[in-house]
Design a protein around this motif. Structure first.
Motif, PDB file in Angstrom:
ATOM      1  N   ASP A 220       0.829  -1.202   0.000  1.00 38.46           N
ATOM      2  CA  ASP A 220       0.000   0.000   0.000  1.00 38.46           C
ATOM      3  C   ASP A 220       0.865   1.255   0.000  1.00 38.46           C
ATOM      4  OD1 ASP A 220      -2.347   1.538   0.142  1.00 38.46           O
ATOM      5  OD2 ASP A 220      -2.248   1.609   2.312  1.00 38.46           O
ATOM      6  N   LEU A 221       1.895   1.250   0.826  1.00 38.04           N
ATOM      7  CA  LEU A 221       2.781   2.416   0.905  1.00 38.04           C
ATOM      8  C   LEU A 221       3.597   2.589  -0.377  1.00 38.04           C
ATOM      9  CD1 LEU A 221       4.059   2.126   4.590  1.00 38.04           C
ATOM     10  CD2 LEU A 221       2.417   3.783   3.671  1.00 38.04           C
ATOM     11  N   LEU A 222       3.951   1.475  -1.009  1.00 41.46           N
ATOM     12  CA  LEU A 222       4.698   1.559  -2.268  1.00 41.46           C
ATOM     13  C   LEU A 222       3.874   2.265  -3.331  1.00 41.46           C
ATOM     14  CD1 LEU A 222       7.025   0.848  -4.172  1.00 41.46           C
ATOM     15  CD2 LEU A 222       5.971  -1.402  -4.505  1.00 41.46           C
ATOM     16  N   GLU A 223       2.605   1.867  -3.465  1.00 40.64           N
ATOM     17  CA  GLU A 223       1.773   2.533  -4.467  1.00 40.64           C
ATOM     18  C   GLU A 223       1.521   3.985  -4.089  1.00 40.64           C
ATOM     19  OE1 GLU A 223      -2.257   3.080  -6.775  1.00 40.64           O
ATOM     20  OE2 GLU A 223      -2.144   2.702  -4.623  1.00 40.64           O
ATOM     21  N   SER A 224       1.405   4.262  -2.788  1.00 42.94           N
ATOM     22  CA  SER A 224       1.242   5.652  -2.338  1.00 42.94           C
ATOM     23  C   SER A 224       2.444   6.496  -2.740  1.00 42.94           C
ATOM     24  CB  SER A 224       1.059   5.699  -0.821  1.00 42.94           C
ATOM     25  OG  SER A 224      -0.162   5.110  -0.428  1.00 42.94           O
ATOM     26  N   SER A 225       3.640   5.908  -2.655  1.00 39.37           N
ATOM     27  CA  SER A 225       4.845   6.654  -3.024  1.00 39.37           C
ATOM     28  C   SER A 225       4.851   6.976  -4.516  1.00 39.37           C
ATOM     29  CB  SER A 225       6.099   5.857  -2.650  1.00 39.37           C
ATOM     30  OG  SER A 225       6.275   4.726  -3.490  1.00 39.37           O
ATOM     31  N   ILE A 226       4.349   6.041  -5.342  1.00 43.01           N
ATOM     32  CA  ILE A 226       4.280   6.298  -6.782  1.00 43.01           C
ATOM     33  C   ILE A 226       3.296   7.429  -7.053  1.00 43.01           C
ATOM     34  CG2 ILE A 226       3.705   5.316  -9.042  1.00 43.01           C
ATOM     35  CD1 ILE A 226       4.456   2.569  -7.902  1.00 43.01           C
ATOM     36  N   LYS A 227       2.129   7.381  -6.412  1.00 45.02           N
ATOM     37  CA  LYS A 227       1.124   8.431  -6.619  1.00 45.02           C
ATOM     38  C   LYS A 227       1.625   9.779  -6.111  1.00 45.02           C
ATOM     39  CE  LYS A 227      -2.283   6.232  -4.549  1.00 45.02           C
ATOM     40  NZ  LYS A 227      -3.642   5.895  -4.055  1.00 45.02           N
ATOM     41  N   ARG A 228       2.294   9.778  -4.969  1.00 48.25           N
ATOM     42  CA  ARG A 228       2.853  11.030  -4.445  1.00 48.25           C
ATOM     43  C   ARG A 228       3.857  11.625  -5.422  1.00 48.25           C
ATOM     44  NH1 ARG A 228       0.617  13.687   0.074  1.00 48.25           N
ATOM     45  NH2 ARG A 228      -0.398  12.100   1.356  1.00 48.25           N
ATOM     46  N   SER A 229       4.717  10.760  -5.951  1.00 47.86           N
ATOM     47  CA  SER A 229       5.734  11.227  -6.899  1.00 47.86           C
ATOM     48  C   SER A 229       5.092  11.775  -8.168  1.00 47.86           C
ATOM     49  CB  SER A 229       6.684  10.076  -7.264  1.00 47.86           C
ATOM     50  OG  SER A 229       7.370   9.604  -6.119  1.00 47.86           O
ATOM     51  N   ALA A 230       3.970  11.158  -8.566  1.00 46.38           N
ATOM     52  CA  ALA A 230       3.283  11.589  -9.788  1.00 46.38           C
ATOM     53  C   ALA A 230       2.338  12.760  -9.546  1.00 46.38           C
ATOM     54  CB  ALA A 230       2.506  10.423 -10.382  1.00 46.38           C
ATOM     55  N   GLY A 231       2.034  13.028  -8.274  1.00 49.18           N
ATOM     56  CA  GLY A 231       1.133  14.131  -7.956  1.00 49.18           C
ATOM     57  C   GLY A 231      -0.317  13.836  -8.289  1.00 49.18           C
ATOM     58  N   VAL A 232      -0.736  12.567  -8.131  1.00 46.68           N
ATOM     59  CA  VAL A 232      -2.127  12.196  -8.394  1.00 46.68           C
ATOM     60  C   VAL A 232      -2.733  11.609  -7.127  1.00 46.68           C
ATOM     61  CG1 VAL A 232      -1.726  11.808 -10.847  1.00 46.68           C
ATOM     62  CG2 VAL A 232      -1.501   9.890  -9.245  1.00 46.68           C
ATOM     63  N   LYS A 233      -4.050  11.734  -6.998  1.00 48.71           N
ATOM     64  CA  LYS A 233      -4.752  11.219  -5.822  1.00 48.71           C
ATOM     65  C   LYS A 233      -5.040   9.729  -5.958  1.00 48.71           C
ATOM     66  CE  LYS A 233      -8.864  12.046  -2.948  1.00 48.71           C
ATOM     67  NZ  LYS A 233      -9.435  10.685  -3.017  1.00 48.71           N
ATOM     68  N   ASP A 234      -5.496   9.326  -7.162  1.00 56.25           N
ATOM     69  CA  ASP A 234      -5.793   7.925  -7.443  1.00 56.25           C
ATOM     70  C   ASP A 234      -5.016   7.493  -8.677  1.00 56.25           C
ATOM     71  OD1 ASP A 234      -7.733   7.640  -5.351  1.00 56.25           O
ATOM     72  OD2 ASP A 234      -9.178   8.700  -6.615  1.00 56.25           O
ATOM     73  N   SER A 235      -4.770   6.189  -8.779  1.00 53.68           N
ATOM     74  CA  SER A 235      -4.049   5.696  -9.949  1.00 53.68           C
ATOM     75  C   SER A 235      -4.906   5.764 -11.206  1.00 53.68           C
ATOM     76  CB  SER A 235      -3.589   4.246  -9.717  1.00 53.68           C
ATOM     77  OG  SER A 235      -4.702   3.376  -9.590  1.00 53.68           O
ATOM     78  N   GLY A 236      -6.223   5.754 -11.034  1.00 59.78           N
ATOM     79  CA  GLY A 236      -7.142   5.827 -12.162  1.00 59.78           C
ATOM     80  C   GLY A 236      -8.561   5.994 -11.665  1.00 59.78           C
TER      81      GLY A 236
END
Length: 269
Positions: A220-236
């Motif tokens: 969960d934290l890994l995907e959160s880090s990707i979203k944080r880096s991308a500046g998005v709230k949800d992946s889709g």
């Protein structure tokens, strides 16, 4: 308030529908199961690619797709070629593409592309691998149920007792207390399942619960880090009220490969 109730209803309907679809596909196996997992994998890659675009990165997306499709074709068609015969040539081709396109595509883009290939394709293959085990339906359902129990436990324990932030920079709502609750309840559920179904010992259940809970937390934290880096709230937005496929499978993407190796080298040893 009406909007909140509407969103809650949408979330519940979406969750119930896809949980039933998931259970049915897990049970039937075969083509319906392959289609579901391959589709989730493909949608996850598109979500990952979208986030990379938000980050201003130009990953070797076509080669990622080629590698992912070949991996699933190899498994679904029963070709039994070693994964290395697919992954190594694809990764080499990615490196060549980076060299030819440098500096428009650099080493960071290459690394993110290779990670994306594993994260959105290779990890999903392990759903298929576990389903092919003896009692594969049981192992897949157990893994997912343990993840759901852990996630729910983290929410309720964190909501009532949470005071210390687990990772404030990545997920401000997650607490240490919630994480502890997730580990405790997941371990308890894993041991109980072992007692009821008798497919493993209590000690193996404790280790399985620890593996699933810790894998789910870091997934969960890994995907959160990707979203944080991308500046998005949800992946889709594929799942109304829930976000994207990666938002729902983030924990499972780390847990399922770990459970596969645990079953293979501990349970079946």
């Amino acid at each position: 308030m009406a909007l909140d109730k509407k969103n809650l209803t949408l979330r519940v309907i979406t969750a119930v529908f896809w949980i039933l679809v998931l259970i049915a596909a897990f049970y039937w196996g075969g083509i319906p199961f392959y289609i579901l997992i391959a589709g989730a994998s493909l949608l996850s890659f598109f979500e990952y690619h979208r986030m990379m675009v938000h980050m201003g990165k130009e990953i070797p997306s076509i080669l990622c797709l080629v590698g992912g499709v070949l991996l699933f074709a190899n498994k679904i068609l029963g070709l039994h070629y070693p994964w290395s015969m697919i992954l190594i040539p694809v990764i080499i081709a990615m490196g060549i593409q980076m060299v030819l396109r440098y500096p428009k595509m650099d080493f960071t883009d290459l690394g993110l592309g290779i990670f994306g290939l594993f994260y959105t394709f290779v990890f999903y293959i392990y759903f298929l691998e576990i389903r092919n085990f003896p009692n594969g339906f049981f192992w897949l359902m157990l893994s997912m149920v343990l993840i759901w129990i852990g996630d729910s436990s983290a929410f309720f324990v964190g909501s009532s007792l949470g005071k210390n932030k687990l990772s404030p920079n990545l997920s401000p709502k997650k607490s240490v207390e919630g994480a502890v609750g997730e580990v405790v309840f997941t371990v308890a559920a894993a041991v109980l399942a072992g007692v009821i179904f008798r497919h493993y010992t209590a000690v193996q259940g404790v280790l399985l619960g620890l593996l699933v809970s810790l894998g789910a937390i870091f997934g969960d934290l890994l995907e959160s880090s990707i979203k944080r880096s991308a500046g998005v709230k949800d992946s889709g937005n594929f799942l109304p009220g829930h976000g994207g496929i990666l938002d729902r499978f983030d924990s499972a993407l780390l847990v399922i490969p770990l459970v596969y190796f645990y079953i293979l080298y501990v349970i079946f040893a």
